[in-house]
Design a protein around this motif. Structure first.
Motif, PDB file in Angstrom:
ATOM      1  N   ILE A 397      18.283   1.242  98.261  1.00  0.00           N
ATOM      2  CA  ILE A 397      19.217   1.237  99.395  1.00  0.00           C
ATOM      3  C   ILE A 397      19.514   2.678  99.818  1.00  0.00           C
ATOM      4  CG2 ILE A 397      21.590   0.719 100.110  1.00  0.00           C
ATOM      5  CD1 ILE A 397      21.410  -1.834  98.406  1.00  0.00           C
ATOM      6  N   SER A 400      16.609   4.029 101.652  1.00  0.00           N
ATOM      7  CA  SER A 400      16.465   3.481 103.002  1.00  0.00           C
ATOM      8  C   SER A 400      17.443   4.134 103.964  1.00  0.00           C
ATOM      9  CB  SER A 400      16.698   1.974 102.992  1.00  0.00           C
ATOM     10  OG  SER A 400      15.821   1.357 102.096  1.00  0.00           O
ATOM     11  N   LEU A 403      16.060   7.326 104.863  1.00  0.00           N
ATOM     12  CA  LEU A 403      14.906   7.172 105.757  1.00  0.00           C
ATOM     13  C   LEU A 403      15.333   7.255 107.220  1.00  0.00           C
ATOM     14  CD1 LEU A 403      12.019   6.657 104.810  1.00  0.00           C
ATOM     15  CD2 LEU A 403      12.309   4.278 105.456  1.00  0.00           C
ATOM     16  N   ILE A 404      16.547   6.801 107.501  1.00  0.00           N
ATOM     17  CA  ILE A 404      17.039   6.821 108.876  1.00  0.00           C
ATOM     18  C   ILE A 404      17.085   8.263 109.387  1.00  0.00           C
ATOM     19  CG2 ILE A 404      18.983   6.201 110.361  1.00  0.00           C
ATOM     20  CD1 ILE A 404      19.654   3.998 108.283  1.00  0.00           C
ATOM     21  N   GLY A 407      13.260  10.195 109.427  1.00  0.00           N
ATOM     22  CA  GLY A 407      12.390  10.003 110.584  1.00  0.00           C
ATOM     23  C   GLY A 407      12.521  11.154 111.555  1.00  0.00           C
ATOM     24  N   ASN A 408      13.728  11.612 111.718  1.00  0.00           N
ATOM     25  CA  ASN A 408      14.011  12.706 112.624  1.00  0.00           C
ATOM     26  C   ASN A 408      13.307  13.981 112.154  1.00  0.00           C
ATOM     27  OD1 ASN A 408      15.151  13.830 114.791  1.00  0.00           O
ATOM     28  ND2 ASN A 408      17.220  13.975 113.957  1.00  0.00           N
ATOM     29  N   ALA A 411       9.603  13.733 112.817  1.00  0.00           N
ATOM     30  CA  ALA A 411       9.255  13.959 114.216  1.00  0.00           C
ATOM     31  C   ALA A 411       9.241  15.454 114.505  1.00  0.00           C
ATOM     32  CB  ALA A 411      10.249  13.238 115.116  1.00  0.00           C
TER      33      ALA A 411
ATOM     34  N   ARG B 185       5.886  10.744 119.007  1.00  0.00           N
ATOM     35  CA  ARG B 185       6.976  11.219 118.151  1.00  0.00           C
ATOM     36  C   ARG B 185       8.149  10.264 118.204  1.00  0.00           C
ATOM     37  NH1 ARG B 185       5.908  16.441 119.608  1.00  0.00           N
ATOM     38  NH2 ARG B 185       7.498  16.487 121.205  1.00  0.00           N
ATOM     39  N   ASP B 188       7.297   7.171 116.090  1.00  0.00           N
ATOM     40  CA  ASP B 188       7.451   7.418 114.653  1.00  0.00           C
ATOM     41  C   ASP B 188       8.913   7.442 114.258  1.00  0.00           C
ATOM     42  OD1 ASP B 188       4.833   7.563 113.871  1.00  0.00           O
ATOM     43  OD2 ASP B 188       4.626   9.688 114.317  1.00  0.00           O
ATOM     44  N   ASN B 189       9.673   8.218 115.015  1.00  0.00           N
ATOM     45  CA  ASN B 189      11.085   8.390 114.713  1.00  0.00           C
ATOM     46  C   ASN B 189      11.827   7.049 114.749  1.00  0.00           C
ATOM     47  OD1 ASN B 189      13.704   9.252 114.496  1.00  0.00           O
ATOM     48  ND2 ASN B 189      13.461  10.982 115.866  1.00  0.00           N
ATOM     49  N   TYR B 192      10.995   4.734 111.846  1.00  0.00           N
ATOM     50  CA  TYR B 192      11.681   5.142 110.612  1.00  0.00           C
ATOM     51  C   TYR B 192      13.133   4.670 110.630  1.00  0.00           C
ATOM     52  CZ  TYR B 192       8.330   8.025 108.076  1.00  0.00           C
ATOM     53  OH  TYR B 192       7.275   8.448 107.322  1.00  0.00           O
ATOM     54  N   ILE B 193      13.798   4.875 111.759  1.00  0.00           N
ATOM     55  CA  ILE B 193      15.205   4.453 111.848  1.00  0.00           C
ATOM     56  C   ILE B 193      15.302   2.933 111.718  1.00  0.00           C
ATOM     57  CG2 ILE B 193      17.250   4.398 113.313  1.00  0.00           C
ATOM     58  CD1 ILE B 193      16.189   6.956 114.654  1.00  0.00           C
ATOM     59  N   PHE B 195      13.153   0.754 110.523  1.00  0.00           N
ATOM     60  CA  PHE B 195      12.727   0.234 109.224  1.00  0.00           C
ATOM     61  C   PHE B 195      13.776   0.539 108.151  1.00  0.00           C
ATOM     62  CE2 PHE B 195      10.408   0.657 105.169  1.00  0.00           C
ATOM     63  CZ  PHE B 195       9.969  -0.645 105.053  1.00  0.00           C
ATOM     64  N   GLY B 196      14.352   1.748 108.204  1.00  0.00           N
ATOM     65  CA  GLY B 196      15.412   2.092 107.244  1.00  0.00           C
ATOM     66  C   GLY B 196      16.548   1.082 107.333  1.00  0.00           C
ATOM     67  N   LEU B 197      16.954   0.769 108.571  1.00  0.00           N
ATOM     68  CA  LEU B 197      18.040  -0.195 108.760  1.00  0.00           C
ATOM     69  C   LEU B 197      17.631  -1.592 108.316  1.00  0.00           C
ATOM     70  CD1 LEU B 197      19.222   1.114 112.214  1.00  0.00           C
ATOM     71  CD2 LEU B 197      20.658   0.950 110.180  1.00  0.00           C
ATOM     72  N   MET B 199      15.540  -2.347 105.944  1.00  0.00           N
ATOM     73  CA  MET B 199      15.584  -2.411 104.487  1.00  0.00           C
ATOM     74  C   MET B 199      17.027  -2.449 103.986  1.00  0.00           C
ATOM     75  SD  MET B 199      12.572  -2.813 103.954  1.00  0.00           S
ATOM     76  CE  MET B 199      12.700  -3.085 102.216  1.00  0.00           C
ATOM     77  N   VAL B 200      17.909  -1.674 104.620  1.00  0.00           N
ATOM     78  CA  VAL B 200      19.319  -1.717 104.213  1.00  0.00           C
ATOM     79  C   VAL B 200      19.857  -3.143 104.376  1.00  0.00           C
ATOM     80  CG1 VAL B 200      21.651  -0.930 104.767  1.00  0.00           C
ATOM     81  CG2 VAL B 200      19.783   0.713 104.672  1.00  0.00           C
ATOM     82  N   ILE B 237       3.988   2.678 108.569  1.00  0.00           N
ATOM     83  CA  ILE B 237       4.528   3.961 108.107  1.00  0.00           C
ATOM     84  C   ILE B 237       3.511   4.693 107.235  1.00  0.00           C
ATOM     85  CG2 ILE B 237       6.212   4.960 106.498  1.00  0.00           C
ATOM     86  CD1 ILE B 237       8.296   3.108 107.670  1.00  0.00           C
TER      87      ILE B 237
END
Ligand code: HEM
Lengths: 420, 284
Positions: A397, A400, A403-404, A407-408, A411, B185, B188-189, B192-193, B195-197, B199-200, B237
């Motif tokens: 968790i 993850s 990870l949010i 990503g930034n 990029a 870009r 990708d960005n 990631y955001i 997918f992160g959410l 998984m949370v 990813i």
């Protein structure tokens, strides 16, 4: 760049083709095993075999660490292999998602390929094992070249690894039973799925079962069919003591008085009596200007102890109260363990009790009696691997969440490459 | 006391503000085309490009605020988070999609992001007006958990981001050489955001399931499909880690994964696999 370079099969460096061949071959072996021996028997992973399997993963990972420059291990713990294994797992879970699955102990499994029992089928179990092995090597390889800024990678991959191992091996050691206890009694026996009676190292004494209910709703039903109107799209009106007026179709409703724990007087009125046999009652004014109808009377849903009350609107329709839904139920218990501990506790949905490696959940009650139920059922779960599951889960968790932001960063990094 | 009866009084103004915002965006484009046609004579301009963008952003924000107030008032008047029924979840989807669309527009300046998110947000409003599905259900005990709100919000946020990623992938597929690096870009960005959410949301669901139902993972059809969806994005990813120039196949994986996501969200109930399932999510 590297994946567009021409090279022959099996010539180093290995990539996607060889990974596909490996995953395909492994699935084929799994299918053959499935056809010849049937489902994988998780019970063979029961303690201590599960630990030995874990040790094997660690030994192989150690081997990779020692020989980490070898092209074989480079391939086996590389991105193409990971992607291909994940794709393989995806393929079999897709089958799981499409074919209705049968639970454990279901005698007539139909699919010889194990498609209706995917989690216990050989191809899935083999791919799961290889995924764990690959993930363990990927993580170890990154740890070899440890960098603080890879924290998100470590949390995600290590967390998932721990989770997959604890859940996979834990499946063999997990036990779940339902125990029914009556108020004032102590129980330690349960029935297994096969219907055998077992005695647990844990006894539960039920002091009291307590329940609260939500405010019920009003509905208008067709006397003939018993269905709420409008047919097919029934309207229920939530009784509300703040917003007291409302309507169902063209019948206007107004709450004059509401008693949540009501008992009927000798005439058709109600009074507040907080006792197990009470039930909600509402004094409601119902009118329909179009047909010149107006009446004010009590409506009550009734229960095992009290009659229901309705208002007759016309020859076909009755105004009735729905059954109240449970808001909270809780058991006041004393748990005794073999180690002679005595633990008083309140067990509630979402608030289980942990005793050593056992977890006790509020499961159900006598729904015919509702609030007045004098029995309570508990689900008892024995899961010695659970602490590891939680460690993995929370690492994952945290990873993850990172990870949010990660990503930034990615990029921004890619902005500087010259190839894209 | 706010109820669904007042929905229109908030939804319509929000939609009008968003429509105005999109018109301003679009109008600015036409205007600058006309201006460049007349040899860039700037004197006919009423507002500069920048001012148009700012106006558009404020209009969007006003709409988001109006809608947010409705959600807040509903929450207060129902004394529980409005997340139980389909209609209630659509409220959040509308809210987050418009808010995220605005933030992403301010960050990347792609017009399509703003107009797309506002149009989809409005479609969800229209669905809520036409087919409310708001039969108020009381929260059954299993749903009364501190994990409930973060679980649902992460998922809904994730859906919003992953929808944007899907549109970006589709736009890229229409380009011959896939050379729009700023769009890659963004893709990708946003993945990631999202997918992160995702998984949370999934993992908090597991924590919650353990507390409420005794096991953290039961391979219930909904869980199975959530797993499949996660695997789809995981492939994307990891493929991207070794890719310098994005491949068409990789873009298709984004679209494919979004289809999986939609099946997880809505489609599961219609699948044969769900028919025989023991309903983990009902207590009876
Ligand atoms: C299912 C099992 C997984 C496998 C087999 C796997 C495998 C891999 C591999 C081989 C790499 C490349 C490592 C390297 O470049 O040295 C990698 C990187 C990465 N993986 Fe995974 N992974 C898995 C799960 C996940 C999950 C669940 C996440 C996210 C929640 C994730 C996120 C990442 C990220 C962000 C990177 C890039 C790390 C970086 O470059 O710093 N992976 N993974």
């Amino acid at each position: 760049m590297d994946d567009t370079k021409k090279r022959a099969w099996w010539q180093a460096p290995w990539g996607y083709k060889e990974s596909f061949a490996f995953v395909g071959g492994l699935s084929l072996v799994g299918i053959l095993l499935q056809l010849t021996t049937g489902n994988f028997n998780f019970m063979i992973l029961e303690f201590p075999v599960g630990l030995i399997a874990l040790l094997l993963v660690l030994v192989l990972t150690g081997l990779m660490v020692i020989r980490h420059r070898s092209s074989f291990f480079g391939w086996f713990s590389g991105v193409p292999m990971s992607v291909t294994i994940i794709a393989g797992v995806l393929f079999f879970t897709l089958i799981m998602g499409l074919v209705p699955q049968h639970g454990e102990g279901h005698s007539h499994a139909h699919s010889p390929l194990g498609f209706d029992t995917v989690t216990r089928s050989w191809p899935f179990v083999l791919l799961y094992a290889v995924l764990v092995l690959n993930l363990s090597m990927v993580t170890a390889r990154r740890l070899l070249a440890f960098r603080w800024r890879d924290y998100a990678f470590y949390l995600n991959h290590l967390g998932l690894l721990i989770l997959l191992i604890a859940a996979g091996i834990g499946a063999a050691d997990l036990r779940r039973y339902v125990m029914h206890v009556t108020e004032g009694q102590t129980e330690w026996r349960v029935f297994s799925d096969q219907g055998d009676m077992l005695e647990l190292p844990l006894a539960i004494h039920l002091k009291d079962f307590y329940m609260e209910e939500y405010i019920p709703k009003l509905a208008i039903i067709d006397k003939q069919s018993g269905e709420a109107i409008p047919a097919g799209k029934p309207q229920m009106w939530q009784i509300d003591t703040v917003k007291t007026t409302g309507s169902i179709v063209d019948w206007k409703l107004e709450v004059v008085d509401y008693i949540h724990e009501a008992v009927r007087n000798s005439d058709s009125t109600y009074r507040h009596v907080p006792m197990p046999g009470s039930c909600p009652a509402v004094l409601v004014k119902v009118s329909n200007p179009a047909v010149g109808f107006e009446r004010t009377a009590w409506v009550c849903g009734g229960n095992f102890a009290q009659l229901y009350m309705t208002i007759e609107l016309n020859d076909h329709l009755n105004l009735v109260m729905t059954r109240p839904e449970p808001k909270l139920y809780r058991s006041d218990v004393i748990v005794y363990t073999q180690s002679e501990k005595t633990i008083p506790a309140l067990i509630e949905v979402n608030k289980p009790l942990q005793v050593e490696n056992w977890y006790v959940y509020q499961y159900s009650y006598d729904s015919d009696l509702g609030k007045a139920s004098t029995t309570s059922s508990f689900e008892l779960v024995y899961d010695p691997w659970l602490p590891w599951v939680y460690i993995g889960l929370w690492m994952f968790i945290a990873g993850s969440v990172l990870l949010i932001w990660e990503g930034n960063k990615k990029a921004k990094l890619k902005k500087d490459d010259h190839l894209g | 006391m706010i109820t669904w009866d007042s929905f229109l009084y908030f939804a319509l103004p929000a939609m009008v503000l968003w429509a105005a915002s999109v018109l301003v965006l679009y109008g600015r484009k036409k205007k600058s085309a006309a201006v460049s046609g007349s040899n860039g004579d700037g004197s006919v301009k009423v507002l500069t490009d920048k001012q148009f963008s700012v106006l558009s952003a404020w209009l969007t924000l006003a709409g988001v605020a109006v809608f947010g107030v409705f959600i807040a008032l509903m929450w207060i008047s129902m004394e529980r988070p409005p997340m139980r029924t389909m209609g209630e979840t659509r409220l959040w989807y509308t809210f987050f999609l418009s808010a995220i669309g605005l933030v992403m527009y301010l960050k990347w300046k792609h017009h399509w992001i703003l107009s797309f998110s506002l149009v989809v947000a409005s479609v969800f409003i229209i669905i809520n007006i036409a087919k409310p599905e708001i039969q108020s259900k009381d929260l059954m005990p299993a749903l009364q958990s501190i994990w409930f709100v973060p679980h649902v919000i992460s998922y809904i946020l994730s859906y919003a981001f992953l929808s944007a990623a899907t549109i970006a992938a589709i736009i890229l597929l229409y380009q011959k050489d896939l050379a729009d690096r700023s769009l890659v870009r963004l893709l990708d960005n946003v993945v990631y955001i999202g997918f992160g959410l995702l998984m949370v949301g999934l993992l908090l669901g597991a924590v919650w399931a353990k507390e409420a139902w005794g096991h953290y993972w039961s391979w219930d059809p909904k869980e199975t499909w959530a797993f499949i969806t996660a695997a789809g994005y995981l492939i994307f990813i990891h493929l991207r880690l070794r890719e310098t120039k994005i491949h068409r196949l990789t873009l298709w994986i984004v679209i494919f994964s979004f289809v999986l996501l939609m099946i997880t969200w809505k489609g599961v109930n219609y699948l044969p696999a769900a028919q025989g399932s023991i309903h983990v999510y009902s207590n009876e």
